[in-house]
Design an enzyme around this catalytic site. Structure first.
Site, short mmCIF file in Angstrom:
data_model
loop_
_atom_site.label_atom_id
_atom_site.label_comp_id
_atom_site.label_asym_id
_atom_site.label_seq_id
_atom_site.Cartn_x
_atom_site.Cartn_y
_atom_site.Cartn_z
N HIS A 443 32.15 -68.11 -8.02
CA HIS A 443 31.18 -67.24 -7.35
C HIS A 443 30.50 -67.90 -6.17
CE1 HIS A 443 32.13 -64.39 -10.38
NE2 HIS A 443 31.53 -63.50 -9.62
N ARG A 540 26.34 -57.04 -6.31
CA ARG A 540 26.53 -57.79 -7.57
C ARG A 540 25.13 -58.19 -8.03
NH1 ARG A 540 31.31 -59.97 -4.59
NH2 ARG A 540 33.14 -59.74 -5.93
N ARG A 576 25.95 -52.25 -8.83
CA ARG A 576 26.75 -52.49 -10.03
C ARG A 576 25.86 -53.08 -11.11
NH1 ARG A 576 31.60 -56.75 -10.17
NH2 ARG A 576 29.89 -58.24 -10.22
N GLU A 675 39.10 -52.51 -13.06
CA GLU A 675 39.44 -53.92 -12.91
C GLU A 675 40.10 -54.50 -14.17
OE1 GLU A 675 35.86 -56.14 -12.03
OE2 GLU A 675 34.65 -54.90 -13.35
N ASN A 698 39.90 -58.49 -7.85
CA ASN A 698 39.76 -59.89 -8.28
C ASN A 698 40.06 -60.00 -9.77
OD1 ASN A 698 38.78 -60.14 -5.73
ND2 ASN A 698 36.65 -60.40 -6.33
N ASP A 699 39.37 -59.17 -10.56
CA ASP A 699 39.62 -59.21 -11.99
C ASP A 699 40.95 -58.58 -12.34
OD1 ASP A 699 37.56 -60.60 -13.37
OD2 ASP A 699 36.16 -59.06 -12.70
N ARG A 709 41.10 -66.60 -13.04
CA ARG A 709 40.82 -66.75 -11.61
C ARG A 709 40.00 -67.97 -11.28
NH1 ARG A 709 36.64 -61.61 -10.87
NH2 ARG A 709 35.41 -62.77 -9.37
N CYS A 746 37.19 -52.81 -3.78
CA CYS A 746 36.10 -53.75 -3.48
C CYS A 746 36.43 -55.21 -3.80
CB CYS A 746 34.83 -53.35 -4.23
SG CYS A 746 34.97 -53.53 -6.00
C1 PEP Z 1 36.45 -57.66 -8.79
O1 PEP Z 1 36.71 -58.04 -9.94
O2 PEP Z 1 37.33 -57.39 -7.94
C2 PEP Z 1 35.04 -57.51 -8.37
C3 PEP Z 1 34.74 -56.99 -7.21
O3 PEP Z 1 34.09 -57.99 -9.23
P1 PEP Z 1 33.68 -59.54 -9.40
O4 PEP Z 1 34.47 -60.32 -8.39
O5 PEP Z 1 32.22 -59.63 -9.21
O6 PEP Z 1 34.10 -59.82 -10.80
MG MG Z 2 35.12 -57.99 -11.41
#
Ligand code: PEP
Ligand code: MG
Length: 813
Positions: A443, A540, A576, A675, A698-699, A709, A746
């Site tokens: 993060h 977030r 979110r 996700e 991402n997830d 990840r 996103c």
């Molecule tokens: C994702 O998982 O793509 C997302 C936007 O959420 P985060 O990266 O905060 O888990």
């Molecule tokens: Mg996510």
């Protein structure tokens, strides 16, 4: 070899002791049992004749040791010795040690070839380990107590020459201590070349500060039931040069710089962009602590245990996600260091200090010890103490470490950074970030992306060797870093895309795409707006909850949401709900360490179990929705039931607000993140439940590709350009549209220039991107033709790999 006789009232007990001891020895020892009596009605008792026979069966000129349990066992044993002949009697010793500890120690020592006297001494000391552990007050000065205790006995010891290039520095010390800690035996270590005292070989701190360098002679001393085994294991690691023989010596960058050599380093790209400037080494300092005395030492001590446990969890997470785990393995050892812990215990229980004050004092003292050493390498270890000590102190106090005091803009160099540290950086001061460890999907890296700060992670420890003020240039796209770059190197930096904030993203054939931002707070909301974001696709909210001792109140949240919404108005703010867990630990939630945090208690799962906190957040969001364009979004949804449960709670909160006469937007749109693969396959059932969908690639990538990840070793697999992932994106958009709702993307992929034609071609209505990428994404969209990108998107779904997808797009655009 000395023989051993076990005398007990119970045959079963005696047998079990022998069995246990034999697990610990490689060389068999002559052992005999004299236990129980020959009376089936009353089998418990001892018999002198049986004992005498047992002694004879293991007797040799080296002698016999008799260990017994309690009461009449001693009497029977004394009688048995009297029955022996005069030659044998002096060589048979009754041992006063407690039966279990004494027998095991004696058997292990005998197996190591110890003499009758050595074994007696060791066996009589067999309770010392337990005593020290259970009465830490009496062990305030472990080094002294260790030496005092053991100097009276005959210890096993071994002299060795240390041959590895850097001697016993942090990593070898960590190996030494980890091995030593596996044994009950107390381990002493002396640097014979500097005539040092014997220190506690289980204390990372003391082992490092011994200053053992290449060529020094050390003496390892071990005393305890498994001393021989410990000594053997430790000898092996020293003789194997701590696995270091083949390792090249690190490049000394200061030398390179002095010679004017133009060195290049390389790390993993984590946030695009180029930057050039002087190096600013960021070494976090300890948070402020008030000097206070405490009323309840026990509760202070318990707080420390809790903080250490959380710090350990955090470090384990870092270890999983970095290639430089040795450094962090050493950090874990600092947390268990008996010297540090005993001193903190002493400061709390004897001096009456609060835990935070006691911990800070001991950490500062430990750092000073390192700093006062002659060896620059060892001096630098003070930073490790500071790092791990600061981590615990932040947990104890809830206060962040002071932000770096930057007098001029530059490129920040750090071991690694927490998300909240990055959040506090000012973009006009921190031109770029390079870290020794770290992962591009952590993060902290995402936040750097959002703030538009170029970042390279996992560069290696050489970074910290850079002299302050060295000018470096970095390219956050390629991961390259140049020291004292020449004009040619600077000229390869690509020109930045000119940003035209108010330009709309409309394709050449007239399709409008909304380009919104991913943000974490007020500062980047403003940045996003300045850069032309038409709203926020994901706020977030985790950062509001992290690195604090208690959850943010409804009022605190309300204020933040209102502030952001007012920056964005009339554009939408998508909030979110809390996505905690995974790689985002929160101390006050007492999140247990999970074997698979990303498959664990995170996102909506956690919120549904933590109703009070969830409702507080929903109240704040609903209240902020009055007169603001706010959308609500749930993360980590994997079933229809979760969405229904979350909506039911939302309804409850709405009713409560209505009863209290508090206003909110009753029509506030509610959406979910797609996700989790289950959400993709069930999207036809989920879509009717909500007003919009947002695909979190991402997830989604990590779950589809089964690749964590945050784990640097496999994170590359979690690539959203994989056709496997793109097919899921396609399905989600198609079904969302069939159900008549909008679908946004996103994840990080939406910020990638090459992905834009694909996502638009697949029909995404909105792209939520990192603020610095807004201009570029808008510019790319403006050059596209819908018909063309639709074809392209469906073509790439048929390709074999992420690389093929990238190459395909690159060939066309
Ligand atoms: C994702 O998982 O793509 C997302 C936007 O959420 P985060 O990266 O905060 O888990
Ligand atoms: Mg996510």
């Amino acid at each position: 070899m000395v023989g051993i006789v076990i005398v007990s009232h119970s045959k079963a007990l005696a047998r079990a002791i022998v069995e246990l001891a034999q697990q610990m020895v490689k060389v068999p020892v002559p052992i005999a049992i004299a236990a129980g009596i020959n009376d089936p009605q009353h089998p418990f008792g001892t018999d002198p004749i049986q004992i005498q026979k047992a002694i004879r069966s293991v007797y040799s000129d080296e002698g016999v040791i008799v260990l017994m349990d309690l009461g009449s066992a001693l009497l029977s044993a004394e009688m048995a010795v009297e029955f022996l002949n005069e030659k044998q009697q002096p060589k048979v010793k009754l041992c006063a040690a407690p039966l279990v500890e004494g027998a095991i120690t004696a058997i292990v020592q005998a197996s190591c070839g110890a003499t009758l006297e050595q074994i007696i001494t060791e066996a009589n000391n067999a309770l010392s380990g337990k005593l020290a552990q259970l009465s830490p007050q009496e062990a305030d000065q472990p080094t002294v107590s260790f030496l005092t205790q053991k100097s009276q006995s005959h210890l096993l010891s071994r002299d060795l020459i240390v041959k590895n290039p850097l001697g016993i520095h942090a990593r070898p010390a960590a190996q030494f201590v980890s091995i030593a800690a596996q044994f009950e035996a107390e381990i002493g270590l002396e640097n014979r070349s500097t005539n040092s005292q014997s220190i506690n070989g289980k204390s990372i701190n003391q082992v490092i500060t011994l200053g053992v360098r290449q060529g020094h002679q050390i003496r390892i001393t071990a005393g305890g039931e498994d001393a021989a085994l410990a000594l053997n294991a430790l000898r092996e690691v020293v003789e194997n040069n701590f696995g270091e023989t083949a390792m090249p010596l690190p490049v000394d960058l200061r030398q390179c710089e002095n010679r004017g050599v133009n060195t290049t380093l390389r790390g993993i790209p984590a946030s695009v962009g180029v930057a050039m400037g002087p190096v600013i080494i960021y070494r976090p300092s300890l948070p402020q602590v008030d000097e206070q005395t405490c009323k309840n030492p026990q509760s202070e001590w318990q707080q420390l245990q809790a903080a250490i446990q959380t710090a350990q969890q955090q470090i384990h997470q870092i270890i999983q996600s970095t290639d430089h785990c040795d450094i962090f393995q050493a950090h874990l050892l600092y947390l268990q260091d008996p010297t540090i812990l005993h001193q903190v215990h002493h400061n709390i229980f004897t001096l009456g200090q609060t835990v935070a004050w006691a911990w800070k004092t001991v950490i500062e003292e430990t750092m000073t010890t390192y700093q006062n050493l002659d060896d620059p390498y060892l001096q630098a270890r003070a930073m490790d103490v500071l790092d791990v000590g600061g981590r615990v102190l932040r947990l104890l106090t809830g206060r962040p470490s002071p932000s770096p005091n930057l007098t001029q803009p530059g490129i920040l160099i750090a071991q690694d950074l927490t998300p909240s540290e990055v959040t506090h950086f000012k973009t006009e001061q921190v031109l770029g970030i390079c870290t020794v460890t770290g992962s591009p999907t952590a993060h902290s890296a995402l936040i750097a992306n959002m703030l538009g700060i170029p970042m390279i992670v996992n560069v290696g420890a050489q970074l910290l060797e850079l002299a302050p003020e060295t000018v470096i240039a970095m390219d956050g796209k390629s991961g390259e870093i140049w020291m004292n770059p020449d004009p040619e190197q600077i000229s390869i930096f690509p020109e930045k895309t000119p940003i035209t904030p108010e330009q709309k993203a409309i394709t050449q054939d007239g399709h409008y795409i909304s380009v919104v931002a991913n943000i974490i707070g007020v500062a980047d909301a403003q940045l996003a707006r300045n850069l032309g974001a038409e709203g926020v696709g994901i706020l977030r909210t985790e950062l509001l909850y992290m690195e604090r001792l208690t959850a943010p109140t409804e009022e605190e949240q309300l204020q933040t949401y209102r502030e952001i919404a007012s920056i964005l108005n009339p554009y939408p703010l998508t909030i979110r709900t809390l996505d905690i867990g995974g790689d985002k630990p929160v101390p006050y939630l007492s999140l247990d360490r999970e074997a698979n945090p990303f498959l664990g208690w995170r996102g909506i799962r956690q919120s549904l179990d933590n109703l009070e906190m969830f409702k507080t957040q929903l109240r704040a969001i609903l209240r902020a929705s009055q007169d603001n364009n706010i959308r609500l979004m749930f993360p980590m949804v994997s079933s229809v039931a979760e969405v229904r449960a979350a909506k039911a709670i939302l309804l409850e909160v709405k009713q409560e607000l209505q009863t209290q006469g508090i206003e909110f937007n009753e029509k506030m749109p509610v959406g979910i993140m797609i996700e989790v693969p289950a959400a993709v396959t069930m999207v036809d059932k989920l879509a009717p439940e909500v007003d919009f969908l947002s695909v979190g690639t991402n997830d989604l990538s990590q779950y589809i590709m089964a690749a964590d990840r945050t784990n640097a070793k496999v994170a590359k697999l979690a690539d959203a350009f994989e056709p496997a992932v793109l097919r899921m994106v396609e399905h989600s958009i198609k079904i969302g549209h069939e159900q008549g709702i909008k679908v946004s993307v996103c994840g990080q992929i939406a910020s990638a220039r090459q992905a834009v034609p694909i996502l638009i071609g697949l029909g995404a209505d909105e792209l939520s991107v990192n603020p610095p990428c807004i201009g570029e994404v808008k510019a790319v969209i403006s050059g596209l033709k819908m018909q063309e990108v639709k074809r392209l998107a469906y073509e790439v779904l048929e390709l074999d790999s992420a690389q093929e997808v990238r190459d395909y797009v690159n060939n066309i655009f």
